[in-house]
Design a protein around this motif. Structure first.
Motif, PDB file in Angstrom:
ATOM      1  N   ILE A   1       6.163   0.642 -16.440  1.00  0.00           N
ATOM      2  CA  ILE A   1       5.209  -0.412 -16.081  1.00  0.00           C
ATOM      3  C   ILE A   1       5.481  -0.866 -14.642  1.00  0.00           C
ATOM      4  O   ILE A   1       6.627  -1.146 -14.273  1.00  0.00           O
ATOM      5  CB  ILE A   1       5.331  -1.606 -17.045  1.00  0.00           C
ATOM      6  CG1 ILE A   1       5.034  -1.145 -18.477  1.00  0.00           C
ATOM      7  CG2 ILE A   1       4.393  -2.728 -16.633  1.00  0.00           C
ATOM      8  CD1 ILE A   1       5.286  -2.213 -19.526  1.00  0.00           C
ATOM      9  N   GLU A   2       4.411  -0.935 -13.846  1.00  0.00           N
ATOM     10  CA  GLU A   2       4.573  -1.323 -12.446  1.00  0.00           C
ATOM     11  C   GLU A   2       4.945  -2.797 -12.327  1.00  0.00           C
ATOM     12  O   GLU A   2       4.356  -3.661 -12.989  1.00  0.00           O
ATOM     13  CB  GLU A   2       3.291  -1.055 -11.656  1.00  0.00           C
ATOM     14  CG  GLU A   2       3.421  -1.381 -10.172  1.00  0.00           C
ATOM     15  CD  GLU A   2       2.193  -1.007  -9.361  1.00  0.00           C
ATOM     16  OE1 GLU A   2       2.184  -1.302  -8.152  1.00  0.00           O
ATOM     17  OE2 GLU A   2       1.243  -0.424  -9.929  1.00  0.00           O
ATOM     18  N   ILE A   3       5.909  -3.063 -11.470  1.00  0.00           N
ATOM     19  CA  ILE A   3       6.326  -4.431 -11.174  1.00  0.00           C
ATOM     20  C   ILE A   3       5.616  -4.858  -9.892  1.00  0.00           C
ATOM     21  O   ILE A   3       5.896  -4.330  -8.810  1.00  0.00           O
ATOM     22  CB  ILE A   3       7.852  -4.520 -10.989  1.00  0.00           C
ATOM     23  CG1 ILE A   3       8.574  -4.011 -12.247  1.00  0.00           C
ATOM     24  CG2 ILE A   3       8.277  -5.940 -10.665  1.00  0.00           C
ATOM     25  CD1 ILE A   3      10.073  -3.874 -12.073  1.00  0.00           C
ATOM     26  N   VAL A   4       4.682  -5.759 -10.009  1.00  0.00           N
ATOM     27  CA  VAL A   4       3.879  -6.170  -8.855  1.00  0.00           C
ATOM     28  C   VAL A   4       4.693  -7.091  -7.951  1.00  0.00           C
ATOM     29  O   VAL A   4       5.287  -8.068  -8.411  1.00  0.00           O
ATOM     30  CB  VAL A   4       2.587  -6.882  -9.310  1.00  0.00           C
ATOM     31  CG1 VAL A   4       1.777  -7.332  -8.102  1.00  0.00           C
ATOM     32  CG2 VAL A   4       1.764  -5.951 -10.197  1.00  0.00           C
ATOM     33  N   LYS A   5       4.707  -6.770  -6.662  1.00  0.00           N
ATOM     34  CA  LYS A   5       5.421  -7.583  -5.681  1.00  0.00           C
ATOM     35  C   LYS A   5       4.542  -7.790  -4.454  1.00  0.00           C
ATOM     36  O   LYS A   5       3.690  -6.963  -4.139  1.00  0.00           O
ATOM     37  CB  LYS A   5       6.735  -6.911  -5.259  1.00  0.00           C
ATOM     38  CG  LYS A   5       7.796  -6.871  -6.349  1.00  0.00           C
ATOM     39  CD  LYS A   5       9.086  -6.266  -5.825  1.00  0.00           C
ATOM     40  CE  LYS A   5      10.176  -6.264  -6.895  1.00  0.00           C
ATOM     41  NZ  LYS A   5      10.649  -7.633  -7.203  1.00  0.00           N
ATOM     42  N   THR A   6       4.764  -8.886  -3.759  1.00  0.00           N
ATOM     43  CA  THR A   6       4.056  -9.156  -2.508  1.00  0.00           C
ATOM     44  C   THR A   6       4.724  -8.386  -1.374  1.00  0.00           C
ATOM     45  O   THR A   6       5.817  -7.829  -1.533  1.00  0.00           O
ATOM     46  CB  THR A   6       4.078 -10.653  -2.175  1.00  0.00           C
ATOM     47  OG1 THR A   6       5.440 -11.049  -1.917  1.00  0.00           O
ATOM     48  CG2 THR A   6       3.509 -11.478  -3.316  1.00  0.00           C
TER      49      THR A   6
ATOM     50  N   LEU B   1       0.826  -1.214   0.000  1.00  0.00           N
ATOM     51  CA  LEU B   1       0.000   0.000   0.000  1.00  0.00           C
ATOM     52  C   LEU B   1       0.856   1.258   0.000  1.00  0.00           C
ATOM     53  O   LEU B   1       0.368   2.344  -0.325  1.00  0.00           O
ATOM     54  CB  LEU B   1      -0.915   0.013   1.232  1.00  0.00           C
ATOM     55  CG  LEU B   1      -1.897  -1.155   1.382  1.00  0.00           C
ATOM     56  CD1 LEU B   1      -2.620  -1.064   2.715  1.00  0.00           C
ATOM     57  CD2 LEU B   1      -2.893  -1.166   0.226  1.00  0.00           C
ATOM     58  N   ILE B   2       2.124   1.095   0.355  1.00  0.00           N
ATOM     59  CA  ILE B   2       3.005   2.251   0.523  1.00  0.00           C
ATOM     60  C   ILE B   2       3.959   2.440  -0.655  1.00  0.00           C
ATOM     61  O   ILE B   2       4.181   3.568  -1.112  1.00  0.00           O
ATOM     62  CB  ILE B   2       3.826   2.092   1.825  1.00  0.00           C
ATOM     63  CG1 ILE B   2       2.891   1.959   3.030  1.00  0.00           C
ATOM     64  CG2 ILE B   2       4.781   3.269   2.020  1.00  0.00           C
ATOM     65  CD1 ILE B   2       3.604   1.580   4.325  1.00  0.00           C
ATOM     66  N   PHE B   3       4.511   1.341  -1.155  1.00  0.00           N
ATOM     67  CA  PHE B   3       5.566   1.437  -2.173  1.00  0.00           C
ATOM     68  C   PHE B   3       5.102   0.907  -3.529  1.00  0.00           C
ATOM     69  O   PHE B   3       4.237   0.027  -3.621  1.00  0.00           O
ATOM     70  CB  PHE B   3       6.800   0.651  -1.725  1.00  0.00           C
ATOM     71  CG  PHE B   3       7.412   1.167  -0.448  1.00  0.00           C
ATOM     72  CD1 PHE B   3       8.252   2.268  -0.465  1.00  0.00           C
ATOM     73  CD2 PHE B   3       7.135   0.546   0.766  1.00  0.00           C
ATOM     74  CE1 PHE B   3       8.815   2.739   0.710  1.00  0.00           C
ATOM     75  CE2 PHE B   3       7.692   1.010   1.941  1.00  0.00           C
ATOM     76  CZ  PHE B   3       8.533   2.116   1.922  1.00  0.00           C
ATOM     77  N   LYS B   4       5.729   1.438  -4.563  1.00  0.00           N
ATOM     78  CA  LYS B   4       5.462   0.995  -5.936  1.00  0.00           C
ATOM     79  C   LYS B   4       6.792   0.909  -6.682  1.00  0.00           C
ATOM     80  O   LYS B   4       7.617   1.822  -6.593  1.00  0.00           O
ATOM     81  CB  LYS B   4       4.526   1.985  -6.638  1.00  0.00           C
ATOM     82  CG  LYS B   4       4.183   1.587  -8.068  1.00  0.00           C
ATOM     83  CD  LYS B   4       3.107   2.494  -8.650  1.00  0.00           C
ATOM     84  CE  LYS B   4       3.624   3.876  -8.942  1.00  0.00           C
ATOM     85  NZ  LYS B   4       2.609   4.701  -9.670  1.00  0.00           N
ATOM     86  N   ILE B   5       6.983  -0.190  -7.415  1.00  0.00           N
ATOM     87  CA  ILE B   5       8.193  -0.383  -8.217  1.00  0.00           C
ATOM     88  C   ILE B   5       7.802  -0.298  -9.694  1.00  0.00           C
ATOM     89  O   ILE B   5       6.866  -0.977 -10.147  1.00  0.00           O
ATOM     90  CB  ILE B   5       8.846  -1.757  -7.945  1.00  0.00           C
ATOM     91  CG1 ILE B   5       8.951  -2.016  -6.434  1.00  0.00           C
ATOM     92  CG2 ILE B   5      10.216  -1.826  -8.606  1.00  0.00           C
ATOM     93  CD1 ILE B   5       9.761  -1.006  -5.684  1.00  0.00           C
ATOM     94  N   VAL B   6       8.506   0.535 -10.440  1.00  0.00           N
ATOM     95  CA  VAL B   6       8.195   0.754 -11.861  1.00  0.00           C
ATOM     96  C   VAL B   6       9.455   0.496 -12.686  1.00  0.00           C
ATOM     97  O   VAL B   6      10.551   0.952 -12.322  1.00  0.00           O
ATOM     98  CB  VAL B   6       7.694   2.196 -12.088  1.00  0.00           C
ATOM     99  CG1 VAL B   6       7.455   2.452 -13.575  1.00  0.00           C
ATOM    100  CG2 VAL B   6       6.421   2.453 -11.295  1.00  0.00           C
TER     101      VAL B   6
END
Length: 452
Positions: free
Chosen positions: A175-180, A165-170
């Protein structure tokens, strides 16, 4: 103590009324000749009467004896009417407060005014028994600051269920890299981006757009480069809500240079949340919960039959469900803890809140209650200025009546208080003193002429 009179001739005493003599022990009458006692209606012998008291009666203010009411609370916080929530909260603790108040020093107009002014602020104007958690990203409580720090294991473990909910990796293409959460935890500890901790825990709205002031963007924390110096991916901070349990746990965790003495464990112990401000007076810190429990276990509260309670004890098999919740869930414990703190809680300049109230020192009372929340001092003072007014606890009336009806010691106390208020340009106090001067003009000392 003795009294002796030596008279060379006769002693004649003429009295229109009665003559009465009292003695704790014997009365002896001796004569070298004879003793004659005559009475028109005869001489009687019986049990002695009680001697009159030698002390002047002390004035007692009837208003000091009056109970607290919801109307007094309403006037203290300065609202036209109480909300349904406020009425519910007040109705829940008012019977306990009136039941306990005399045993805990809420027995003067001055003390009552100060106490209500403080609990009004602590309880958010009588709307809650627990400290709110909806802090913004500008929070500076405890270790929180606006300075950047390198993200660390304490932070990622404290927020381990909130990381997505806090961090986003692009990636380099946007393009966002989805991570758990678990993947982000490992990733963040490896990359170690610089962060402002308050922006991770408190409500964060995003970074202001340079072109459009109404627009908010995700905040770039770090660009990770490839070996050829081109961008591999970027780490962003997203807009997000406040995370109460981690935030309170960090805010009240000990840190280097911490002078609060709360007695809490570290952030991951969750002591900061467990022992956040609870009760009518927001009692805060494991140490204070322990001290309240010790006091209550040794001293009884009127009609309380619930027995000894350890307010730091966890409920077996349940996370974050311990006895500490009783201070915010039960109006009786909410009231008891506030009264304990008023008398025996944290001291300021070695004096309790009650002792500072006796000196009518609202600043010191406030600092004994909570010296760290400096922003709230004006609000506490505003509450007190309303509480001391006519129609509420009317402090000037108390001293006016004492000046008019008290013994010499009380009159002196009343004058000193009113003179102090006069120095603060209190018009009502000035008028009371002027009226008293007219009724009781000071006697000028007689002066003898100087022989030249």
């Amino acid at each position: 103590m003795s009294y002796t009179s030596n008279i060379g001739g006769k002693l004649i005493v003429k009295v229109e009324g009665d003559i009465k003599s009292y003695a704790k022990e014997n009365i002896e009458i001796n004569s070298a000749k004879k003793i004659t006692i005559t009475a028109k209606n005869g001489v009687s012998v019986g049990e002695p009467d009680s001697p009159p008291t030698s002390e002047a009666s002390t004035y007692k203010c009837t208003h000091c004896e009056e109970e607290f009411t919801a109307e007094l609370f309403r006037k203290t916080i300065g609202v036209k009417s109480l909300s349904t929530k406020q009425k519910t909260i007040i109705d829940s603790f008012l019977p306990y407060l009136n039941k306990y108040r005399k045993d805990f020093g809420l027995d003067t107009c001055l003390r009552k005014a100060h106490f209500v002014s403080q609990i009004a602020l602590e309880s958010a104007s009588f709307t809650t028994f627990e400290e709110g958690e909806e802090y913004s990203s500008s929070i500076t409580l405890g270790v929180f600051s606006s300075s950047e720090i390198v993200i660390n294991s304490t932070i990622v473990n404290s927020l381990k269920d909130k990381l997505t909910l806090i961090f986003k990796i692009v990636d380099s293409k946007g393009i966002e890299i989805v991570k758990t959460n678990d993947e982000l935890k490992t990733f963040l500890l490896n990359e170690k981006p610089n962060v402002i901790d308050s922006e991770l825990y408190g409500k964060y709205k995003g970074e202001k757009d340079a072109q459009d002031k109404k627009k908010r963007n995700d905040k770039l924390l770090k660009e990770v480069l490839k070996a050829d110096k081109t961008i591999d991916y970027k780490i962003y901070l997203k807009a997000h809500s406040c995370f109460g349990v981690p935030l309170m746990s960090r805010a009240y965790a000990p840190y280097t240079g911490d002078t609060r003495g709360l007695g809490n464990g570290d952030e991951l112990s969750r002591d900061g949340w467990k022992f956040k401000g609870r009760g009518l007076k927001q009692v805060t810190g494991r140490g204070n919960y322990e001290n309240f429990a010790k006091y209550r276990n040794k001293n009884s509260f009127n009609d309380d039959t619930t027995g000894q309670i350890d307010f730091t004890k966890e409920k077996e098999g349940s996370e974050l469900k311990g006895n500490y919740l009783k201070l915010s869930d039960d109006a009786m414990y909410a009231t008891q803890s506030a009264l304990w703190f008023w008398n025996d809680g944290t001291k300021y300049n070695k004096k309790s809140a009650k002792e500072h109230a006796d000196k009518d020192d609202v600043d010191s009372v406030s600092k004994a209650i909570n010296r760290y929340d400096k922003n709230a001092l004006p609000k506490r003072e505003a509450n007190y200025n309303r509480a001391r007014n006519e129609g509420v606890f009317d402090i000037n009336r108390h001293y006016k009546l004492m000046l008019e009806n008290g013994d010499d010691k009380q009159k002196k106390e009343a004058r000193e208080y009113l003179e102090m208020r006069k120095g603060l340009k209190d018009k009502e106090a000035i008028k009371i003193l002027e009226d008293d001067e007219k009724k009781n003009p000071a006697k000028k000392e007689e002066t003898k002429p100087i022989n030249k």
